[in-house]
Design a protein around this motif. Structure first.
Motif, PDB file in Angstrom:
ATOM      1  N   THR A   5       0.844  -1.202   0.000  1.00 43.80           N
ATOM      2  CA  THR A   5       0.000   0.000   0.000  1.00 43.80           C
ATOM      3  C   THR A   5       0.876   1.247   0.000  1.00 43.80           C
ATOM      4  OG1 THR A   5      -0.024  -0.011   2.395  1.00 43.80           O
ATOM      5  CG2 THR A   5      -1.921  -1.012   1.326  1.00 43.80           C
ATOM      6  N   LEU A   6       0.230   2.376  -0.251  1.00 43.88           N
ATOM      7  CA  LEU A   6       0.974   3.638  -0.249  1.00 43.88           C
ATOM      8  C   LEU A   6       1.453   3.997   1.159  1.00 43.88           C
ATOM      9  CD1 LEU A   6      -1.047   5.866  -2.710  1.00 43.88           C
ATOM     10  CD2 LEU A   6       1.294   5.105  -2.976  1.00 43.88           C
ATOM     11  N   PHE A   7       0.762   3.427   2.162  1.00 46.61           N
ATOM     12  CA  PHE A   7       1.150   3.766   3.527  1.00 46.61           C
ATOM     13  C   PHE A   7       1.915   2.641   4.215  1.00 46.61           C
ATOM     14  CE2 PHE A   7      -3.312   2.802   2.905  1.00 46.61           C
ATOM     15  CZ  PHE A   7      -3.470   1.634   3.608  1.00 46.61           C
ATOM     16  N   ALA A   8       2.292   1.597   3.461  1.00 46.61           N
ATOM     17  CA  ALA A   8       3.041   0.481   4.052  1.00 46.61           C
ATOM     18  C   ALA A   8       4.518   0.851   4.192  1.00 46.61           C
ATOM     19  CB  ALA A   8       2.891  -0.751   3.172  1.00 46.61           C
ATOM     20  N   THR A   9       5.283  -0.084   4.754  1.00 48.16           N
ATOM     21  CA  THR A   9       6.728   0.129   4.828  1.00 48.16           C
ATOM     22  C   THR A   9       7.309   0.072   3.415  1.00 48.16           C
ATOM     23  OG1 THR A   9       6.914  -2.213   5.255  1.00 48.16           O
ATOM     24  CG2 THR A   9       7.026  -0.762   7.150  1.00 48.16           C
ATOM     25  N   ARG A  10       8.566   0.463   3.279  1.00 46.83           N
ATOM     26  CA  ARG A  10       9.070   0.639   1.914  1.00 46.83           C
ATOM     27  C   ARG A  10       9.228  -0.679   1.154  1.00 46.83           C
ATOM     28  NH1 ARG A  10      15.140   2.775   1.712  1.00 46.83           N
ATOM     29  NH2 ARG A  10      16.253   1.048   2.634  1.00 46.83           N
ATOM     30  N   LYS A  63       7.126  -2.835   1.094  1.00 45.91           N
ATOM     31  CA  LYS A  63       5.787  -3.214   0.614  1.00 45.91           C
ATOM     32  C   LYS A  63       5.162  -2.087  -0.207  1.00 45.91           C
ATOM     33  CE  LYS A  63       4.799  -6.573   4.166  1.00 45.91           C
ATOM     34  NZ  LYS A  63       5.880  -6.318   5.132  1.00 45.91           N
ATOM     35  N   ALA A  64       6.004  -1.346  -0.908  1.00 45.71           N
ATOM     36  CA  ALA A  64       5.487  -0.296  -1.795  1.00 45.71           C
ATOM     37  C   ALA A  64       4.740  -0.953  -2.950  1.00 45.71           C
ATOM     38  CB  ALA A  64       6.652   0.535  -2.324  1.00 45.71           C
ATOM     39  N   PRO A  65       3.677  -0.318  -3.457  1.00 41.74           N
ATOM     40  CA  PRO A  65       2.947  -0.922  -4.576  1.00 41.74           C
ATOM     41  C   PRO A  65       3.876  -1.143  -5.782  1.00 41.74           C
ATOM     42  CG  PRO A  65       1.755   0.937  -3.678  1.00 41.74           C
ATOM     43  CD  PRO A  65       3.071   0.928  -3.007  1.00 41.74           C
ATOM     44  N   LEU A  78       3.871   1.560  -8.446  1.00 41.80           N
ATOM     45  CA  LEU A  78       4.601   2.774  -8.051  1.00 41.80           C
ATOM     46  C   LEU A  78       6.105   2.568  -8.225  1.00 41.80           C
ATOM     47  CD1 LEU A  78       4.443   5.619  -6.612  1.00 41.80           C
ATOM     48  CD2 LEU A  78       4.991   4.385  -4.546  1.00 41.80           C
ATOM     49  N   ALA A 132       8.312   4.794 -10.623  1.00 43.24           N
ATOM     50  CA  ALA A 132       9.341   5.634 -10.003  1.00 43.24           C
ATOM     51  C   ALA A 132      10.746   5.217 -10.450  1.00 43.24           C
ATOM     52  CB  ALA A 132       9.213   5.556  -8.478  1.00 43.24           C
ATOM     53  N   TYR A 133      11.005   3.905 -10.386  1.00 45.02           N
ATOM     54  CA  TYR A 133      12.365   3.465 -10.734  1.00 45.02           C
ATOM     55  C   TYR A 133      12.645   3.625 -12.228  1.00 45.02           C
ATOM     56  CZ  TYR A 133      12.536   1.731  -5.960  1.00 45.02           C
ATOM     57  OH  TYR A 133      12.513   1.662  -4.597  1.00 45.02           O
ATOM     58  N   MET A 184      13.546   7.198 -12.684  1.00 48.39           N
ATOM     59  CA  MET A 184      14.884   7.454 -12.121  1.00 48.39           C
ATOM     60  C   MET A 184      15.978   6.896 -13.018  1.00 48.39           C
ATOM     61  SD  MET A 184      14.189   6.810  -8.122  1.00 48.39           S
ATOM     62  CE  MET A 184      15.839   6.300  -7.748  1.00 48.39           C
ATOM     63  N   VAL A 188      16.249   9.045 -16.281  1.00 39.59           N
ATOM     64  CA  VAL A 188      16.874  10.362 -16.103  1.00 39.59           C
ATOM     65  C   VAL A 188      18.357  10.205 -15.733  1.00 39.59           C
ATOM     66  CG1 VAL A 188      16.822  12.511 -14.780  1.00 39.59           C
ATOM     67  CG2 VAL A 188      14.695  11.465 -15.530  1.00 39.59           C
ATOM     68  N   TRP A 189      18.626   9.309 -14.779  1.00 39.78           N
ATOM     69  CA  TRP A 189      20.017   9.132 -14.357  1.00 39.78           C
ATOM     70  C   TRP A 189      20.852   8.450 -15.438  1.00 39.78           C
ATOM     71  CZ3 TRP A 189      22.896  11.354 -10.727  1.00 39.78           C
ATOM     72  CH2 TRP A 189      22.215  12.128  -9.791  1.00 39.78           C
TER      73      TRP A 189
END
Lengths: 294, 452
Positions: free
Chosen positions: A248-253, A255-257, A260, A264-265, A268, A271-272
């Motif tokens: 979930t969006l509010f879980a620990t990292r 357990k990120a969706p 997402l 996100a990666y 990243m 761009v990098w």
């Protein structure tokens, strides 16, 4: 200025100044307090008391915080001291009746609870009391989903059913009690019983469908506040959805969706990746320059 | 004829010292970095003193903890985060002047690109530093990497700020390469250490056609890459607020509102820097009145745009006046924060617009004054975005001490904040001392193109 005029002016000044001088004013009047004592007994166990303190300000009642009160059983004497309490911001204070007063409690069928305030620099001394007769309440839940409460009063040495007492039959919910049907109160008959049909079938209970029924006598002049609870499996089974181990969006990292993380990666890395390419580009330019020298 | 030969040589990257024309020599001598004069030394001294006071205040914060600040449980983001948002906003100018102008084919903006990039680099450095200051113990920064959650806008901000910093450095560095080749030719005027520094970062630049081609390609890529990153940096910064359910922050308008404000303050900072460098280094020939005229027009456009977003941001909540937001809104419009709020609106947007709408107002001095107003107004605007909201939570705590309900930064917070602002200006000053504030090579090329 003529002497009489000077005298007149002086006197006039004195007259105007005097009312403003505190030394001539009366001492500030202390406020009056109203003390209400309420008696509670839940599930026929240890009785408790709640004291509420109010005062009147500009024609309106206001709760008074920080008032220190002494509570006594029957008489405000040292041997019958219950507790010392201080009111909270709602002007309330609660306490249980200590076991040290058990013998005194058993001596009579009626008791008076006395709350005294000794007074302070803001309020006059005040006193409040309540007298109750010993009573108890029972609850029964029938297989036909009928809820029955029975109210008894102690007479001599036996419990006698009481007629004409208003009882609330309800289900305990998180914030308040929900009546078992549309009727707000039920009155006891000559057998001391008050019955009502349970009409809240779809109400969520716990994982097994358990709900808590409650029967209450509220602010009764003779018996105070009596209540009793009973757990019955009449509710709908409610399975708590726990998303703690889910992504979930509010879980620990860890357990990120996944979506997402992918987005996100990817951004990243893209761009990098460009930035790394541009740094290599500097080295390429450098190499071209060095080649030119050689 | 001589100019044509030189131009050809320049564009081929062959710039032998003996072939530099008088015109080119004039440009180079005009634009070479100059040593600090008396005023420059005083300026650096004052900035260094402010930085040192800020450092001492930071030492006190490290020694005694964040208790030396006025931040408490209500206002946990005070002047530091306001300052951070201000720095992030101002850094956006690099993408506006360099990238947007370049991609849009705006030629007149090229003398301003280096100023914009230097401001961007200085601002982004201090945006990062001020976040570490706000954390209290600096080692907590490490925790961001150990425990940081990719779901959190705070981590997005860390990633985007780092990315933007590297892009800004590259965008400053690439166009510098041809200028460094020129700087290396003037060994006598340059100190030993500076000469070694120039050699280290750019002695390999020989100005060959291949090198120019690679550099141009890189600059184009950077210009394209910096725009989405710049938009992201400020949008994500706005999300730090907008994803938190608080009066005044609970808005879908925040991303665009922040970007509009950032472009405005960035452009304001550029006109201020343009004016100062023009005066200090006598660059009237290169930063002309026409530049001020055009930047003035841009400032008007951006002021009006930001004003529009402000109306969007405040008019609709004011119209509804929801009970939970009423005390926050009344505090801004007519309460404790009203003088600051109206000052920020008037000084940051309305008065500069009124000045710059008229042709006379777009002369260097009025544009400079308008630029200063925009920057000052923008700083206070950031303070107003952060603090009043935190003082009016939807769910107030019970029995909080009176100090929680009010916020006025402690001297340590002021000193650190002013120190960071002075630090950013010091970096700009030092970079302007080291590098040509106007790209020399580009100016020579453009002069020849104009002559043709």
């Amino acid at each position: 200025m003529k002497p009489q005029n000077k005298l007149f002016t002086g006197l006039l000044t004195l007259i105007f100044l005097l009312p403003g001088y505190n030394g001539f004013s009366q001492a500030a009047q202390k406020g009056d307090l109203g003390i209400t004592v309420s008696y509670f007994i839940s599930n026929n166990m240890i009785p408790s008391l709640m004291v509420k303190v109010k005062t009147k300000v500009d024609g309106k009642f206001k709760n008074v915080e920080g008032i220190s009160l002494k509570l006594f059983l029957d008489k405000d004497t040292a041997g019958k001291f219950i507790a010392k309490v201080v009111t909270n911001d709602a002007g309330e204070a609660t306490t249980y009746i200590p076991s040290s007063l058990k013998s005194q409690w058993g001596k009579t069928l009626k008791h008076t609870f006395v709350a005294t305030f000794d007074g302070n620099n803001k309020y006059e001394a005040a006193k409040g009391d309540v007298t109750i007769a010993k009573a108890k309440i029972l609850i029964d839940a029938g297989s036909d989903k009928t809820v029955t409460a029975t109210v008894f009063e102690m007479k001599d040495t036996t419990w006698v059913p009481v007629k004409g007492v208003d009882v609330v039959l309800a289900v305990k919910r998180m914030n308040a009690d929900l009546p078992i049907n549309d009727k707000p109160t039920f009155t006891t008959d000559s057998t001391g019983k008050a019955s009502g049909d349970f009409k809240r079938d779809s109400i969520p209970g716990d994982a097994k469908g358990n709900i808590v029924l409650v029967a209450k006598v509220l602010d009764n002049d003779q018996y105070g506040n009596l209540s009793i609870e009973k757990t019955v499996p009449w509710g709908a089974k409610f399975a708590m959805l726990n998303t703690f181990d889910k992504r979930t969006l509010f879980a620990t990292r860890d357990k990120a969706p996944v979506w997402l993380q992918l987005i996100a990666y990817s951004i990243m890395f893209a761009v990098w990746g460009i930035l790394v390419y541009l740094v290599f580009n500097v080295f390429k330019i450098k190499k071209l320059g060095e080649d030119k020298i050689s | 004829m001589e100019n044509l030969v030189i131009k050809k040589e320049i564009t081929n990257g062959q710039l032998p010292a003996d072939a530099i024309s008088l015109a080119n020599e004039k440009i180079i001598s005009d634009l070479l970095p100059q040593k600090f004069g008396k005023a420059g030394k005083v300026w650096v001294g004052v900035l260094s003193a402010i930085c040192l006071i800020g450092l001492y205040a930071y030492y006190r914060q490290l020694r005694y903890g964040l208790i030396v600040t006025s931040m408490r449980d209500y206002v946990s983001w005070g002047i530091y985060i306001s300052n951070f948002v201000f720095f992030v906003a101002i850094s956006l100018v690099g993408s506006l002047i360099t990238a947007v102008f370049r991609l849009a084919g705006v030629k007149w903006g090229s003398p301003l690109t280096r100023i914009a990039e230097i401001i961007a680099v200085a601002a982004i450095i201090f945006a990062s530093l001020i976040i570490i200051v706000d954390m209290g113990s600096p080692e907590r920064f490490y925790n961001l990497f150990i425990y940081g959650r990719i779901q959190s806008p705070i981590i997005w901000d860390v990633i985007v700020i780092t990315t933007y910093f590297f892009i800004s450095i590259l965008l400053l560095y690439y166009p510098l390469l041809p200028d460094i080749q020129i700087l290396l030719r003037f060994k006598e005027g340059t100190g030993k250490r500076l000469y070694r520094f120039y050699s280290f970062i750019g002695s390999f630049w020989k100005g060959t056609a291949e090198q120019f081609e690679l550099s141009e390609k890189a600059i184009n890529i950077l210009c394209i890459a910096i725009i989405p990153v710049a938009f992201t940096i400020h949008t994500v910064t706005s999300w730090l607020f907008a994803t938190t359910y608080r009066p005044g922050w609970d808005s879908t308008n925040f991303g665009a509102y922040f970007i509009a404000g950032a472009f405005l303050v960035g452009a304001g900072a550029v006109v201020v820097a343009m004016f100062v460098f023009r005066k200090a280094y006598h660059l009237e020939k290169y930063i002309t009145e026409d530049h001020f005229e055009k930047m003035g027009r841009i400032l008007v456009l951006l002021s009006l745009l930001y004003l529009y977003f402000n109306m969007n941001e405040f008019l609709t909540p004011f119209f509804k006046m929801k009970e939970s937001e009423a005390s926050y809104l009344n505090g801004l419009f007519s309460g404790d924060f009203a003088p600051l709020f109206w000052f920020a609106i008037l000084t940051g947007m309305i008065v500069p617009t009124l000045i710059l709408l008229f042709k006379k107002g777009r002369k260097p001095l009025p544009v400079f004054v308008a630029g200063v107003m925009v920057v000052v107004g923008a700083w206070f605007k950031r303070y107003l975005i952060v603090t009043p909201t935190l003082l009016h939570p939807f769910l107030p705590m019970h029995d909080v001490p009176a100090s929680y309900r009010h916020y006025f930064p402690s001297w340590e917070e002021w000193a650190i904040t002013l120190g960071s602002l002075a630090g950013a200006m010091l970096i700009i000053t030092i970079l302007a001392r080291i590098f040509p504030i106007i790209p020399i090579q580009e100016t020579i090329t453009e002069q020849h193109e104009t002559a043709e």
